[in-house]
Design a protein around this motif. Structure first.
Motif, short mmCIF file in Angstrom:
data_model
loop_
_atom_site.label_atom_id
_atom_site.label_comp_id
_atom_site.label_asym_id
_atom_site.label_seq_id
_atom_site.Cartn_x
_atom_site.Cartn_y
_atom_site.Cartn_z
N SER A 32 5.18 40.74 -36.13
CA SER A 32 5.84 39.78 -35.25
C SER A 32 6.04 38.54 -35.94
O SER A 32 7.27 37.80 -35.86
CB SER A 32 5.12 39.17 -33.97
OG SER A 32 3.87 38.56 -34.67
N VAL A 33 5.28 38.24 -36.95
CA VAL A 33 5.83 37.22 -38.10
C VAL A 33 6.96 37.38 -38.96
O VAL A 33 7.90 36.64 -38.91
CB VAL A 33 4.63 36.71 -39.04
CG1 VAL A 33 5.04 35.85 -39.93
CG2 VAL A 33 3.22 36.24 -38.08
N GLU A 40 -4.27 48.18 -39.99
CA GLU A 40 -3.44 48.52 -39.00
C GLU A 40 -3.23 47.43 -37.79
O GLU A 40 -1.76 47.09 -37.57
CB GLU A 40 -3.79 50.02 -38.35
CG GLU A 40 -2.76 50.42 -37.48
CD GLU A 40 -2.62 51.74 -37.15
OE1 GLU A 40 -1.97 52.20 -36.23
OE2 GLU A 40 -3.79 52.39 -37.49
N ARG A 41 -4.47 46.80 -37.12
CA ARG A 41 -4.10 46.03 -36.21
C ARG A 41 -3.63 44.64 -36.84
O ARG A 41 -2.62 43.97 -36.41
CB ARG A 41 -5.51 45.67 -35.54
CG ARG A 41 -5.50 45.93 -33.97
CD ARG A 41 -6.98 45.73 -33.62
NE ARG A 41 -7.89 47.04 -33.87
CZ ARG A 41 -9.06 46.79 -34.52
NH1 ARG A 41 -9.58 45.53 -34.52
NH2 ARG A 41 -9.90 47.80 -34.65
N PHE A 42 -4.17 44.24 -37.79
CA PHE A 42 -3.64 43.17 -38.50
C PHE A 42 -2.20 43.26 -38.84
O PHE A 42 -1.38 42.16 -38.89
CB PHE A 42 -4.33 42.84 -39.79
CG PHE A 42 -4.17 41.57 -40.68
CD1 PHE A 42 -4.25 40.42 -40.18
CD2 PHE A 42 -3.25 41.81 -41.86
CE1 PHE A 42 -3.88 39.06 -40.83
CE2 PHE A 42 -2.86 40.44 -42.55
CZ PHE A 42 -3.15 39.30 -42.10
N ARG A 96 5.01 51.06 -36.38
CA ARG A 96 6.18 50.70 -35.14
C ARG A 96 7.32 51.29 -35.12
O ARG A 96 7.90 51.47 -36.29
CB ARG A 96 6.07 49.16 -35.03
CG ARG A 96 7.14 48.51 -34.17
CD ARG A 96 7.27 47.19 -33.89
NE ARG A 96 7.97 46.88 -35.01
CZ ARG A 96 8.26 45.55 -35.22
NH1 ARG A 96 7.72 44.56 -34.59
NH2 ARG A 96 9.08 45.02 -36.19
N ASP A 125 9.20 39.63 -37.94
CA ASP A 125 10.48 39.70 -36.96
C ASP A 125 11.09 38.35 -36.83
O ASP A 125 11.99 38.01 -36.75
CB ASP A 125 10.01 40.09 -35.72
CG ASP A 125 9.92 41.89 -35.86
OD1 ASP A 125 10.17 42.37 -36.74
OD2 ASP A 125 9.19 42.16 -34.83
N ASN A 126 10.13 37.34 -36.68
CA ASN A 126 10.58 36.00 -36.23
C ASN A 126 10.98 35.10 -37.61
O ASN A 126 12.16 34.57 -37.31
CB ASN A 126 9.09 35.10 -35.80
CG ASN A 126 8.70 35.30 -34.48
OD1 ASN A 126 9.62 35.90 -33.52
ND2 ASN A 126 7.92 35.06 -34.05
N LYS A 152 0.28 45.09 -37.68
CA LYS A 152 0.79 44.95 -36.41
C LYS A 152 1.22 43.48 -36.01
O LYS A 152 2.19 43.16 -35.62
CB LYS A 152 0.54 45.74 -35.28
CG LYS A 152 0.55 47.15 -35.22
CD LYS A 152 0.11 47.81 -34.11
CE LYS A 152 0.29 49.27 -34.05
NZ LYS A 152 -0.13 49.99 -32.76
N ASP A 153 0.26 42.76 -36.08
CA ASP A 153 0.23 41.12 -35.64
C ASP A 153 1.25 40.53 -36.85
O ASP A 153 1.92 39.68 -36.28
CB ASP A 153 -1.07 40.46 -35.68
CG ASP A 153 -2.00 40.77 -34.51
OD1 ASP A 153 -1.48 41.59 -33.71
OD2 ASP A 153 -3.22 40.71 -34.86
N MET A 154 1.10 41.07 -38.08
CA MET A 154 1.94 40.44 -39.09
C MET A 154 3.44 40.65 -38.94
O MET A 154 4.42 40.16 -39.35
CB MET A 154 1.60 40.89 -40.56
CG MET A 154 0.25 40.15 -40.94
SD MET A 154 0.46 38.18 -41.05
CE MET A 154 -0.22 37.84 -39.34
#
Length: 198
Positions: free
Chosen positions: A85-86, A77-79, A178, A88-89, A81-83
């Motif tokens: 943003s990638v 899950e944490r990983f 999210r 999204d970009n 969430k970080d991905m």
């Protein structure tokens, strides 16, 4: 040939011993009755403790299996969430680039194709690990999956319909990772009830 009970040298008059005659069990002394009751009470208490310990061990094993299953499902899950943003970009980069057909420079066209392929691969990798995108556009607003960022005046669609997706939402193994940040319509006919299907 008939079977002879005296065959083999055994006497027919030999008495058959009963188990009670063989055992030398001394009579129970009168003072030991209380000891027997105490031992039986201790035995019952120990059996109760054993059953409770076995039940507790089974509960611990079941909880451990549930924890392992939960960790297997939601450990990334944490990983993830970080991905996001990638992802999204990459989506923002694609929306800023001109469409493939509007580009005359072959080098820029190759960059666009490469960014599109990278975004598809990232979405595919997320889906392989149970991270799926929430489908929002055209759906009734659902507070469980959407976060309304603005209202958009649009009389052509029912009020409360998602007409714009600012940032996509994601689920992991069916649980919200999210919420989607969306624009919701107003000014149209009343919306039907929001559904949980996304």
């Amino acid at each position: 040939m008939a079977s002879d009970p005296t065959a083999g040298g055994a006497s027919a008059e030999m008495p058959v011993e009963t188990p009670e005659e063989n055992l030398d069990i001394p009579p129970r002394p009168a003072g030991q009755e209380a000891d027997v009751q105490q031992l039986q009470a201790e035995k019952a208490e120990l059996q109760d403790k054993l059953l409770r310990a076995l039940a507790e061990a089974q509960n611990v094993r079941r909880r451990a299996q549930q924890d392992v299953e939960r960790e297997r499902k939601f450990g990334v899950e944490r990983f993830a969430k970080d991905m996001l943003s990638v992802a999204d970009n990459l989506g923002r980069a694609l929306s800023a680039l001109p469409k493939d057909g509007d580009v005359s420079d072959p080098a820029l066209r190759n960059v666009i194709i490469g960014v599109q392929a990278t975004e598809r691969e990232l979405q595919s990798a997320l889906e392989r690990h149970g991270v799926t995108r929430v489908k929002s556009l055209g759906k009734p607003f659902n507070a469980e999956f959407h976060q309304a960022m603005m209202e958009v005046e649009d009389p052509t669609v029912p009020t409360g319909t998602v007409v714009q997706e600012l940032i996509p939402g994601y689920l992991i193994a069916g649980r919200l990772l999210r919420a989607a940040m969306v624009g919701v319509s107003k000014g149209g006919p009343p919306a039907r009830a929001a559904s949980n299907e996304n």
